[in-house]
Design a protein around this motif. Structure first.
Motif, PDB file in Angstrom:
ATOM      1  N   GLY A  11      -0.898  -2.820  -0.492  1.00  0.00           N
ATOM      2  CA  GLY A  11      -0.149  -2.983  -1.736  1.00  0.00           C
ATOM      3  C   GLY A  11       1.344  -2.800  -1.608  1.00  0.00           C
ATOM      4  N   ILE A  12       1.898  -2.937  -0.404  1.00  0.00           N
ATOM      5  CA  ILE A  12       3.354  -2.840  -0.221  1.00  0.00           C
ATOM      6  C   ILE A  12       3.956  -4.200  -0.567  1.00  0.00           C
ATOM      7  CG2 ILE A  12       5.221  -2.367   1.406  1.00  0.00           C
ATOM      8  CD1 ILE A  12       3.186  -0.700   3.034  1.00  0.00           C
ATOM      9  N   ARG A  13       4.748  -4.224  -1.617  1.00  0.00           N
ATOM     10  CA  ARG A  13       5.237  -5.508  -2.127  1.00  0.00           C
ATOM     11  C   ARG A  13       6.758  -5.611  -2.212  1.00  0.00           C
ATOM     12  NH1 ARG A  13       0.839  -6.466  -0.947  1.00  0.00           N
ATOM     13  NH2 ARG A  13      -0.942  -7.071  -2.233  1.00  0.00           N
ATOM     14  N   THR A  14       7.465  -4.488  -2.156  1.00  0.00           N
ATOM     15  CA  THR A  14       8.913  -4.536  -2.364  1.00  0.00           C
ATOM     16  C   THR A  14       9.649  -3.669  -1.345  1.00  0.00           C
ATOM     17  OG1 THR A  14       8.999  -2.626  -3.871  1.00  0.00           O
ATOM     18  CG2 THR A  14       8.551  -4.800  -4.861  1.00  0.00           C
ATOM     19  N   LEU A  15      10.922  -3.975  -1.178  1.00  0.00           N
ATOM     20  CA  LEU A  15      11.780  -3.175  -0.307  1.00  0.00           C
ATOM     21  C   LEU A  15      11.912  -1.753  -0.827  1.00  0.00           C
ATOM     22  CD1 LEU A  15      13.774  -2.885   2.044  1.00  0.00           C
ATOM     23  CD2 LEU A  15      15.547  -3.821   0.527  1.00  0.00           C
ATOM     24  N   ASP A  16      12.051  -1.587  -2.129  1.00  0.00           N
ATOM     25  CA  ASP A  16      12.200  -0.236  -2.688  1.00  0.00           C
ATOM     26  C   ASP A  16      10.972   0.626  -2.407  1.00  0.00           C
ATOM     27  OD1 ASP A  16      14.778  -0.570  -3.651  1.00  0.00           O
ATOM     28  OD2 ASP A  16      14.118  -1.264  -5.620  1.00  0.00           O
ATOM     29  N   HIS A  17       9.802   0.012  -2.433  1.00  0.00           N
ATOM     30  CA  HIS A  17       8.571   0.733  -2.111  1.00  0.00           C
ATOM     31  C   HIS A  17       8.629   1.247  -0.668  1.00  0.00           C
ATOM     32  CE1 HIS A  17       3.841   0.628  -2.307  1.00  0.00           C
ATOM     33  NE2 HIS A  17       4.321   1.845  -2.212  1.00  0.00           N
ATOM     34  N   ILE A  18       9.086   0.396   0.246  1.00  0.00           N
ATOM     35  CA  ILE A  18       9.229   0.801   1.641  1.00  0.00           C
ATOM     36  C   ILE A  18      10.225   1.938   1.781  1.00  0.00           C
ATOM     37  CG2 ILE A  18      10.234   0.048   3.845  1.00  0.00           C
ATOM     38  CD1 ILE A  18       8.848  -2.609   3.474  1.00  0.00           C
ATOM     39  N   LEU A  19      11.374   1.815   1.139  1.00  0.00           N
ATOM     40  CA  LEU A  19      12.410   2.839   1.254  1.00  0.00           C
ATOM     41  C   LEU A  19      11.919   4.186   0.717  1.00  0.00           C
ATOM     42  CD1 LEU A  19      15.513   0.725   0.194  1.00  0.00           C
ATOM     43  CD2 LEU A  19      14.888   1.442   2.509  1.00  0.00           C
ATOM     44  N   GLU A  20      11.154   4.130  -0.363  1.00  0.00           N
ATOM     45  CA  GLU A  20      10.609   5.358  -0.947  1.00  0.00           C
ATOM     46  C   GLU A  20       9.629   6.020   0.025  1.00  0.00           C
ATOM     47  OE1 GLU A  20       8.469   6.781  -5.129  1.00  0.00           O
ATOM     48  OE2 GLU A  20       8.367   4.677  -4.502  1.00  0.00           O
ATOM     49  N   MET A  21       8.795   5.224   0.671  1.00  0.00           N
ATOM     50  CA  MET A  21       7.814   5.790   1.600  1.00  0.00           C
ATOM     51  C   MET A  21       8.470   6.259   2.896  1.00  0.00           C
ATOM     52  SD  MET A  21       4.317   3.590   1.055  1.00  0.00           S
ATOM     53  CE  MET A  21       5.053   1.995   1.382  1.00  0.00           C
ATOM     54  N   GLN A  22       9.526   5.571   3.311  1.00  0.00           N
ATOM     55  CA  GLN A  22      10.250   6.038   4.490  1.00  0.00           C
ATOM     56  C   GLN A  22      10.870   7.400   4.221  1.00  0.00           C
ATOM     57  OE1 GLN A  22      13.825   6.275   5.002  1.00  0.00           O
ATOM     58  NE2 GLN A  22      13.677   6.733   7.194  1.00  0.00           N
ATOM     59  N   GLU A  23      11.385   7.588   3.028  1.00  0.00           N
ATOM     60  CA  GLU A  23      11.947   8.878   2.637  1.00  0.00           C
ATOM     61  C   GLU A  23      10.875   9.966   2.651  1.00  0.00           C
ATOM     62  OE1 GLU A  23      15.117  11.334   1.144  1.00  0.00           O
ATOM     63  OE2 GLU A  23      15.206   9.255   1.791  1.00  0.00           O
ATOM     64  N   ALA A  24       9.640   9.572   2.365  1.00  0.00           N
ATOM     65  CA  ALA A  24       8.526  10.529   2.332  1.00  0.00           C
ATOM     66  C   ALA A  24       7.975  10.849   3.712  1.00  0.00           C
ATOM     67  CB  ALA A  24       7.412   9.990   1.439  1.00  0.00           C
ATOM     68  N   GLY A  25       8.444  10.130   4.746  1.00  0.00           N
ATOM     69  CA  GLY A  25       8.024  10.455   6.099  1.00  0.00           C
ATOM     70  C   GLY A  25       7.260   9.371   6.825  1.00  0.00           C
ATOM     71  N   CYS A  26       7.329   8.130   6.325  1.00  0.00           N
ATOM     72  CA  CYS A  26       6.588   7.034   6.928  1.00  0.00           C
ATOM     73  C   CYS A  26       7.397   6.380   8.048  1.00  0.00           C
ATOM     74  CB  CYS A  26       6.235   5.996   5.865  1.00  0.00           C
ATOM     75  SG  CYS A  26       5.002   4.817   6.403  1.00  0.00           S
ATOM     76  N   ASP A  27       6.715   6.029   9.139  1.00  0.00           N
ATOM     77  CA  ASP A  27       7.366   5.432  10.305  1.00  0.00           C
ATOM     78  C   ASP A  27       7.121   3.931  10.435  1.00  0.00           C
ATOM     79  OD1 ASP A  27       8.303   7.940  11.940  1.00  0.00           O
ATOM     80  OD2 ASP A  27       6.259   8.382  11.306  1.00  0.00           O
ATOM     81  N   ARG A  28       5.957   3.469   9.994  1.00  0.00           N
ATOM     82  CA  ARG A  28       5.566   2.077  10.196  1.00  0.00           C
ATOM     83  C   ARG A  28       4.909   1.567   8.927  1.00  0.00           C
ATOM     84  NH1 ARG A  28       3.803  -0.716  15.111  1.00  0.00           N
ATOM     85  NH2 ARG A  28       4.588   0.995  16.369  1.00  0.00           N
ATOM     86  N   PHE A  29       5.055   0.262   8.675  1.00  0.00           N
ATOM     87  CA  PHE A  29       4.534  -0.336   7.453  1.00  0.00           C
ATOM     88  C   PHE A  29       3.702  -1.563   7.808  1.00  0.00           C
ATOM     89  CE2 PHE A  29       8.605   1.670   6.779  1.00  0.00           C
ATOM     90  CZ  PHE A  29       8.325   2.556   5.755  1.00  0.00           C
ATOM     91  N   GLY A  30       2.449  -1.590   7.369  1.00  0.00           N
ATOM     92  CA  GLY A  30       1.580  -2.724   7.594  1.00  0.00           C
ATOM     93  C   GLY A  30       1.588  -3.627   6.368  1.00  0.00           C
ATOM     94  N   ILE A  31       2.007  -4.877   6.563  1.00  0.00           N
ATOM     95  CA  ILE A  31       2.237  -5.780   5.436  1.00  0.00           C
ATOM     96  C   ILE A  31       1.714  -7.172   5.780  1.00  0.00           C
ATOM     97  CG2 ILE A  31       3.969  -6.670   3.824  1.00  0.00           C
ATOM     98  CD1 ILE A  31       5.859  -4.460   4.741  1.00  0.00           C
ATOM     99  N   GLY A  32       1.072  -7.809   4.826  1.00  0.00           N
ATOM    100  CA  GLY A  32       0.689  -9.208   4.986  1.00  0.00           C
ATOM    101  C   GLY A  32       1.929 -10.029   5.282  1.00  0.00           C
ATOM    102  N   VAL A  33       1.795 -11.021   6.149  1.00  0.00           N
ATOM    103  CA  VAL A  33       2.991 -11.681   6.686  1.00  0.00           C
ATOM    104  C   VAL A  33       3.825 -12.372   5.612  1.00  0.00           C
ATOM    105  CG1 VAL A  33       1.739 -13.795   7.315  1.00  0.00           C
ATOM    106  CG2 VAL A  33       3.854 -13.174   8.519  1.00  0.00           C
ATOM    107  N   GLN A  34       3.209 -12.996   4.634  1.00  0.00           N
ATOM    108  CA  GLN A  34       3.990 -13.681   3.601  1.00  0.00           C
ATOM    109  C   GLN A  34       4.822 -12.691   2.802  1.00  0.00           C
ATOM    110  OE1 GLN A  34       1.152 -15.991   1.339  1.00  0.00           O
ATOM    111  NE2 GLN A  34       1.029 -17.579   2.895  1.00  0.00           N
ATOM    112  N   THR A  35       4.235 -11.547   2.476  1.00  0.00           N
ATOM    113  CA  THR A  35       4.982 -10.513   1.757  1.00  0.00           C
ATOM    114  C   THR A  35       6.084  -9.944   2.643  1.00  0.00           C
ATOM    115  OG1 THR A  35       3.020  -9.932   0.480  1.00  0.00           O
ATOM    116  CG2 THR A  35       4.793  -8.314   0.533  1.00  0.00           C
ATOM    117  N   ALA A  36       5.803  -9.761   3.927  1.00  0.00           N
ATOM    118  CA  ALA A  36       6.810  -9.238   4.850  1.00  0.00           C
ATOM    119  C   ALA A  36       8.030 -10.149   4.913  1.00  0.00           C
ATOM    120  CB  ALA A  36       6.204  -9.061   6.233  1.00  0.00           C
TER     121      ALA A  36
END
Length: 233
Positions: free
Chosen positions: A191-216
């Protein structure tokens, strides 16, 4: 705003075509996108993995990923070991395996740890990311899963397969980061759909993000626009 993350975002994204209905044409398109953006890793379902690995063998900065026990995690340990062996022989440089979720929820913790540990031992130096399917776990189960993954020697604990209909949240990532050992990295997926979602999770301690290629690809376009506007300020 983390400018460094924006500049290096492609090196934190695993792209995938791992839905049951994904076709060879979609795999080919993912390969083109992976080469264009230099994503760190690309995943397909196992029947396409030899093709994927062959197509990426000239791209030293793009890893071929393989999925083990996907998507249920209910395969036997022997089956997971055999799958891992086949995927490694096909050229995989990273493995994402699904934890035996039902066994964890049944409190058969020894089985869960041994299941993971045998895949880690089979993979040797190839990093293993263990998918714990947080959408199906309560907080206590999530904490236990992260501790088991740490004890079993995996490189990452990963939130989900992306097949559950509950997007991963920054709060879940924070819980995973707190529960896992410091040397174990965190991968978010689902369910990762936006850049802001990624930035929020990176702030929480995330290192890698698995995303469907079209969304990526859409997120990379968003990141490029954001970076451009920030650099002009």
């Amino acid at each position: 705003m983390n400018l460094q993350l924006l500049k290096e975002l492609h090196r934190h994204i695993d792209v995938s075509c791992v839905r049951a209905e994904n076709t060879m044409d979609e795999i080919r398109q993912m390969i083109l996108n992976a080469k264009q953006y230099q994503f760190i890793c690309a995943f397909s379902m196992p029947c396409f993995t030899p093709y994927l690995a062959d197509a990426l063998k000239s791209e030293p900065h793009i890893h071929t990923g393989g999925v083990v026990g996907f998507p249920s995690g209910a395969d036997t340990t022997l089956s997971k070991v055999q799958q891992s062996t086949q995927l490694l022989e096909a050229g995989c440089q990273e493995l994402d395996m699904v934890m035996a979720v039902g066994a964890l929820k049944s409190k058969d913790y020894q089985y869960v740890e041994q299941d993971i540990a045998q895949v880690v031992q089979t993979a040797k130096k190839v990093p293993v990311k263990v998918i714990i399917e947080t959408a199906y776990l309560n907080d206590s189960e999530l904490e236990t899963a992260c501790k088991i993954v740490s004890e079993a020697g995996a490189a990452f604990v990963k939130s989900g397969t992306g097949w559950a209909n509950i997007p991963v949240s920054a709060d879940t990532i924070r819980k995973m980061r707190t529960a896992a050992d410091a040397h174990v990295k965190i991968k978010a997926a689902g369910g990762i759909r936006t850049l802001d979602h990624i930035l929020e999770m990176q702030e929480a301690g995330c290192d890698r993000f698995g995303i469907g290629v079209q969304t990526a690809v859409r997120i990379m376009a968003e990141a490029e626009m954001r970076l451009g506007s920030l650099e002009r300020v």
